[in-house]
Design a protein around this motif. Structure first.
Motif, PDB file in Angstrom:
ATOM      1  N   THR A 317       0.830  -1.207   0.000  1.00 60.44           N
ATOM      2  CA  THR A 317       0.000   0.000   0.000  1.00 60.44           C
ATOM      3  C   THR A 317       0.864   1.258   0.000  1.00 60.44           C
ATOM      4  O   THR A 317       0.557   2.242  -0.692  1.00 60.44           O
ATOM      5  N   ILE A 318       1.948   1.241   0.774  1.00 59.44           N
ATOM      6  CA  ILE A 318       2.856   2.394   0.804  1.00 59.44           C
ATOM      7  C   ILE A 318       3.473   2.612  -0.572  1.00 59.44           C
ATOM      8  O   ILE A 318       3.538   3.751  -1.071  1.00 59.44           O
ATOM      9  N   ILE A 319       3.904   1.522  -1.205  1.00 62.15           N
ATOM     10  CA  ILE A 319       4.505   1.647  -2.541  1.00 62.15           C
ATOM     11  C   ILE A 319       3.492   2.217  -3.528  1.00 62.15           C
ATOM     12  O   ILE A 319       3.802   3.128  -4.326  1.00 62.15           O
ATOM     13  N   ALA A 320       2.251   1.679  -3.489  1.00 59.22           N
ATOM     14  CA  ALA A 320       1.218   2.162  -4.417  1.00 59.22           C
ATOM     15  C   ALA A 320       0.881   3.624  -4.153  1.00 59.22           C
ATOM     16  O   ALA A 320       0.683   4.410  -5.094  1.00 59.22           O
ATOM     17  N   THR A 321       0.821   3.989  -2.861  1.00 59.02           N
ATOM     18  CA  THR A 321       0.483   5.371  -2.516  1.00 59.02           C
ATOM     19  C   THR A 321       1.578   6.336  -2.966  1.00 59.02           C
ATOM     20  O   THR A 321       1.292   7.442  -3.455  1.00 59.02           O
ATOM     21  N   VAL A 322       2.830   5.934  -2.805  1.00 59.36           N
ATOM     22  CA  VAL A 322       3.937   6.801  -3.220  1.00 59.36           C
ATOM     23  C   VAL A 322       3.918   7.021  -4.724  1.00 59.36           C
ATOM     24  O   VAL A 322       4.177   8.138  -5.226  1.00 59.36           O
ATOM     25  N   PHE A 323       3.617   6.004  -5.474  1.00 55.40           N
ATOM     26  CA  PHE A 323       3.666   6.130  -6.931  1.00 55.40           C
ATOM     27  C   PHE A 323       2.422   6.784  -7.525  1.00 55.40           C
ATOM     28  O   PHE A 323       2.411   7.094  -8.715  1.00 55.40           O
ATOM     29  N   HIS A 346      14.251  24.171 -21.350  1.00 61.49           N
ATOM     30  CA  HIS A 346      15.489  23.406 -21.312  1.00 61.49           C
ATOM     31  C   HIS A 346      15.596  22.567 -20.040  1.00 61.49           C
ATOM     32  O   HIS A 346      16.085  21.432 -20.075  1.00 61.49           O
ATOM     33  N   TRP A 347      15.162  23.124 -18.901  1.00 58.34           N
ATOM     34  CA  TRP A 347      15.284  22.421 -17.611  1.00 58.34           C
ATOM     35  C   TRP A 347      13.976  21.738 -17.178  1.00 58.34           C
ATOM     36  O   TRP A 347      13.836  21.303 -16.031  1.00 58.34           O
ATOM     37  N   GLY A 348      13.034  21.603 -18.063  1.00 54.27           N
ATOM     38  CA  GLY A 348      11.729  21.041 -17.707  1.00 54.27           C
ATOM     39  C   GLY A 348      11.807  19.602 -17.214  1.00 54.27           C
ATOM     40  O   GLY A 348      11.226  19.232 -16.183  1.00 54.27           O
ATOM     41  N   TYR A 349      12.548  18.768 -17.926  1.00 56.40           N
ATOM     42  CA  TYR A 349      12.629  17.346 -17.567  1.00 56.40           C
ATOM     43  C   TYR A 349      13.247  17.162 -16.184  1.00 56.40           C
ATOM     44  O   TYR A 349      12.737  16.426 -15.343  1.00 56.40           O
ATOM     45  N   PHE A 350      14.326  17.905 -15.944  1.00 54.47           N
ATOM     46  CA  PHE A 350      15.010  17.785 -14.664  1.00 54.47           C
ATOM     47  C   PHE A 350      14.176  18.369 -13.534  1.00 54.47           C
ATOM     48  O   PHE A 350      14.220  17.886 -12.401  1.00 54.47           O
ATOM     49  N   SER A 351      13.394  19.399 -13.854  1.00 57.59           N
ATOM     50  CA  SER A 351      12.522  19.987 -12.832  1.00 57.59           C
ATOM     51  C   SER A 351      11.437  19.000 -12.415  1.00 57.59           C
ATOM     52  O   SER A 351      11.109  18.865 -11.230  1.00 57.59           O
ATOM     53  N   VAL A 352      10.868  18.312 -13.406  1.00 56.82           N
ATOM     54  CA  VAL A 352       9.828  17.314 -13.081  1.00 56.82           C
ATOM     55  C   VAL A 352      10.408  16.182 -12.235  1.00 56.82           C
ATOM     56  O   VAL A 352       9.797  15.729 -11.260  1.00 56.82           O
ATOM     57  N   LEU A 353      11.602  15.722 -12.582  1.00 55.13           N
ATOM     58  CA  LEU A 353      12.246  14.683 -11.760  1.00 55.13           C
ATOM     59  C   LEU A 353      12.495  15.172 -10.342  1.00 55.13           C
ATOM     60  O   LEU A 353      12.328  14.432  -9.372  1.00 55.13           O
ATOM     61  N   GLY A 354      12.886  16.443 -10.214  1.00 58.34           N
ATOM     62  CA  GLY A 354      13.108  16.999  -8.887  1.00 58.34           C
ATOM     63  C   GLY A 354      11.839  17.058  -8.065  1.00 58.34           C
ATOM     64  O   GLY A 354      11.835  16.763  -6.868  1.00 58.34           O
ATOM     65  N   VAL A 355      10.749  17.508  -8.742  1.00 62.55           N
ATOM     66  CA  VAL A 355       9.456  17.554  -8.043  1.00 62.55           C
ATOM     67  C   VAL A 355       9.050  16.164  -7.586  1.00 62.55           C
ATOM     68  O   VAL A 355       8.567  15.958  -6.461  1.00 62.55           O
ATOM     69  N   MET A 356       9.249  15.146  -8.451  1.00 66.56           N
ATOM     70  CA  MET A 356       8.927  13.762  -8.068  1.00 66.56           C
ATOM     71  C   MET A 356       9.756  13.315  -6.863  1.00 66.56           C
ATOM     72  O   MET A 356       9.237  12.656  -5.955  1.00 66.56           O
ATOM     73  N   ALA A 357      11.037  13.676  -6.854  1.00 67.52           N
ATOM     74  CA  ALA A 357      11.890  13.288  -5.739  1.00 67.52           C
ATOM     75  C   ALA A 357      11.441  13.951  -4.451  1.00 67.52           C
ATOM     76  O   ALA A 357      11.426  13.322  -3.386  1.00 67.52           O
ATOM     77  N   VAL A 358      11.070  15.221  -4.529  1.00 64.54           N
ATOM     78  CA  VAL A 358      10.593  15.925  -3.339  1.00 64.54           C
ATOM     79  C   VAL A 358       9.312  15.294  -2.818  1.00 64.54           C
ATOM     80  O   VAL A 358       9.135  15.095  -1.602  1.00 64.54           O
ATOM     81  N   GLY A 362       9.032  13.539   0.804  1.00 62.68           N
ATOM     82  CA  GLY A 362       8.046  14.107   1.716  1.00 62.68           C
ATOM     83  C   GLY A 362       7.033  13.066   2.187  1.00 62.68           C
ATOM     84  O   GLY A 362       6.690  13.013   3.376  1.00 62.68           O
ATOM     85  N   MET A 363       6.571  12.229   1.288  1.00 65.69           N
ATOM     86  CA  MET A 363       5.598  11.212   1.676  1.00 65.69           C
ATOM     87  C   MET A 363       6.222  10.171   2.593  1.00 65.69           C
ATOM     88  O   MET A 363       5.597   9.708   3.558  1.00 65.69           O
ATOM     89  N   MET A 364       7.451   9.771   2.337  1.00 65.37           N
ATOM     90  CA  MET A 364       8.112   8.789   3.182  1.00 65.37           C
ATOM     91  C   MET A 364       8.321   9.340   4.592  1.00 65.37           C
ATOM     92  O   MET A 364       8.163   8.615   5.583  1.00 65.37           O
ATOM     93  N   ARG A 365       8.703  10.637   4.694  1.00 66.66           N
ATOM     94  CA  ARG A 365       8.856  11.259   6.012  1.00 66.66           C
ATOM     95  C   ARG A 365       7.513  11.308   6.732  1.00 66.66           C
ATOM     96  O   ARG A 365       7.450  11.083   7.942  1.00 66.66           O
ATOM     97  N   TYR A 366       6.462  11.584   6.012  1.00 66.58           N
ATOM     98  CA  TYR A 366       5.133  11.649   6.626  1.00 66.58           C
ATOM     99  C   TYR A 366       4.704  10.263   7.122  1.00 66.58           C
ATOM    100  O   TYR A 366       4.187  10.121   8.244  1.00 66.58           O
ATOM    101  N   PHE A 367       4.919   9.196   6.321  1.00 62.27           N
ATOM    102  CA  PHE A 367       4.578   7.828   6.730  1.00 62.27           C
ATOM    103  C   PHE A 367       5.385   7.404   7.964  1.00 62.27           C
ATOM    104  O   PHE A 367       4.874   6.747   8.868  1.00 62.27           O
TER     105      PHE A 367
END
Length: 373
Positions: A317-323, A346-358, A362-367
Motif C-alpha cells: 500500500t505504501i509503494i502504491a500510494t507513493v507512486f 530546457h530544464w523542464g525534464y530535470f525539474s519534473v524529476l526533482g518535483v517527483m523526488a521531493v 516528503g511522503m516517506m517522512r510523513y509515513f
C-alpha cells in the motif's frame, strides 16, 4: 430380560472409504428384523482365529481352536475360561458362539455391528460390554481403532476383536505365571485386566499427542504454510476420536464400580474398577486440555498469518500510494499535446524529476512520522 445402559454420543469417525463400506453393508439390513446377524465394516483378517485360556490357581490351559464346537469340553473344567475370537466377518462363528453360551441374538447383532458405540448391557446370565480400542502405529504415527466386545459370564469371558494382534500380552503372561492375582480371581477380574490394558494404551496415545503438540508449538512462530494447518487439523481430528472413545467409557466404568451385577463380585472387584475410573477421568481431563491447546494454537497461527499478511499489504500500500502522484505527473507530461509551455523548456525534464523526488521524500517522512512502517 436385560437391563440396557447406553453410554456415548455418536459413532466413531472413519475414513471416507470405511464410511462408504459401512453404509453399503448397513443398506443390506434395511427391513430385517431385530437380531438378524449381519456383519458391518471391513474384513480385517483372512479367517477368524479362536484361542482359549482355561485356568485356576493350580494350573492353566492354552490352545488355538479350529472351531467353537471344541469349546464345549472346556466349559466346566476350569475356574475361568477365556475365549478370544479375532475376526468378525464370518457370521457362522459368532452364531455358534451364541448357541454354545446362550448369548442373546441382539448381543450377537451388536458384536457384528463394528461401528457400535461403547455401551454396557446386563442380561440374565452375562454382562455385555462394547469398547473402542486405540493403538498407535509407531512407524506412521497414525492412531488405529477397532471395536472390542466382551461377554462376561459367571466363569467365562469371551472377547471379540476385529483383527489379530492386541494389547493383552501382559495379561496372558500373568495367566501363565503361577501365584498372580488373575489366577486367583474370577472372570470379572480378568475383564478388569483387559479393560485396564485398553486404558493403558489410551495413555500411550496421549503421550504421542503431547509430543506432537510440543513440536507444533515450537515450530508455530516460524511455520505459516499449509503444512502447519494440516498438522493441526489432523491432530484435532484424532483428539476428537480419542474423546469419543473415552467419554462413553467413563460411564461404563462408573457403572461397573458402583452398581450390582450378577457376574461382578462387588466386594473384591469394585475397588479395581474405581481405580480404573480415576484413570479415565485423568485421560478425559488431558484430552480436554490438549484440545484447548490445539484450538489456541490454531487461533495463534491464524493471528500470525494475518499479521504477516497485514505487513505485506502495508508495504504494498505504501509503494502504491507513493507512486500515485508520481504516476500522475508522468501521465500529464506524457500526453501528446503539441502546445504545452514546459515542452520547450530546457530544464523542464530535470525539474519534473526533482518535483517527483521531493514528493517521494516528503511522503516517506510523513509515513514514518505516523509510524506506518
Amino acid at each position: 430380560m436385560k437391563r440396557k445402559k447406553n453410554a456415548g454420543h455418536k459413532d466413531m469417525p472413519k475414513g471416507s472409504s470405511v464410511k462408504k463400506a459401512v453404509r453399503a453393508n448397513l443398506s443390506g439390513k434395511i427391513g430385517q428384523p431385530a437380531g438378524t446377524l449381519f456383519h458391518t465394516g471391513r474384513q480385517k483378517t483372512e479367517r477368524p482365529v479362536i484361542t482359549v485360556f482355561g485356568y485356576d490357581e493350580t494350573g492353566f490351559f492354552y490352545r488355538e481352536l479350529e472351531s467353537l464346537h471344541e469349546c464345549a469340553q472346556y466349559k466346566e473344567r476350569f475356574k475361568v475360561l477365556w475365549i478370544n475370537i479375532d475376526g468378525l466377518h464370518e457370521v457362522r462363528v459368532i452364531e455358534e458362539t451364541g448357541k454354545l453360551f446362550g448369548i442373546h441374538p441382539l448381543t450377537l447383532e451388536d458384536i457384528l455391528h463394528t461401528v457400535q458405540r461403547p455401551k454396557i448391557e446386563e442380561f440374565d446370565s452375562y454382562l455385555f460390554l462394547v469398547l473402542r480400542a486405540l493403538e498407535l502405529d509407531t512407524d506412521s504415527g497414525a492412531v488405529a481403532e477397532e471395536q472390542m466386545s466382551m461377554v462376561i459370564g459367571s466363569n467365562y469371558l469371551i472377547t471379540f476383536q476385529e483383527k489379530p494382534g492386541d494389547m493383552f500380552d501382559a495379561t496372558r503372561e500373568r495367566i501363565r505365571n503361577e501365584g498372580t492375582a488373575v489366577r486367583k480371581r474370577g472372570a470379572d477380574y480378568l475383564a478388569y485386566s483387559l479393560i485396564d490394558a485398553v486404558v493403558d494404551h489410551y495413555f500411550t496415545v496421549l503421550e504421542h499427542f503431547e509430543n506432537r503438540i510440543e513440536q507444533l508449538d515450537a515450530n508455530l512462530p516460524e511455520t505459516v504454510g499449509y503444512d502447519m494447518f494440516q498438522n493441526m487439523y489432523l491432530l484435532k481430528k484424532e483428539l476428537i476420536l480419542l474423546r469419543k472413545s473415552v467419554w462413553p467409557l467413563r460411564e461404563i466404568i462408573n457403572s461397573l464400580s458402583r452398581e450390582q451385577y450378577s457376574t461382578i463380585d462387588s466386594t473384591s472387584t469394585h475397588p479395581f474398577f474405581r481405580d480404573l475410573y480415576d484413570n479415565i477421568i485423568l485421560i478425559i481431563e488431558s484430552v480436554e486440555t490438549y484440545r484447548d491447546i490445539v484450538i489456541g494454537m490454531h487461533d495463534t497461527w491464524l493471528a500470525i498469518v494475518n499479521n504477516r499478511m497485514n505487513e505485506i499489504m502495508k508495504v504494498l500500500t505504501i509503494i502504491a500510494t507513493v507512486f500515485m502522484p508520481l504516476s500522475f505527473l508522468a501521465a500529464v507530461y506524457g500526453m501528446n499535446f503539441r502546445y504545452m509551455p514546459e515542452l520547450e523548456w530546457h530544464w523542464g525534464y530535470f525539474s519534473v524529476l526533482g518535483v517527483m523526488a521531493v514528493i517521494f521524500v516528503g511522503m516517506m517522512r510523513y509515513f514514518h512520522t505516523k509510524r506506518w512502517f
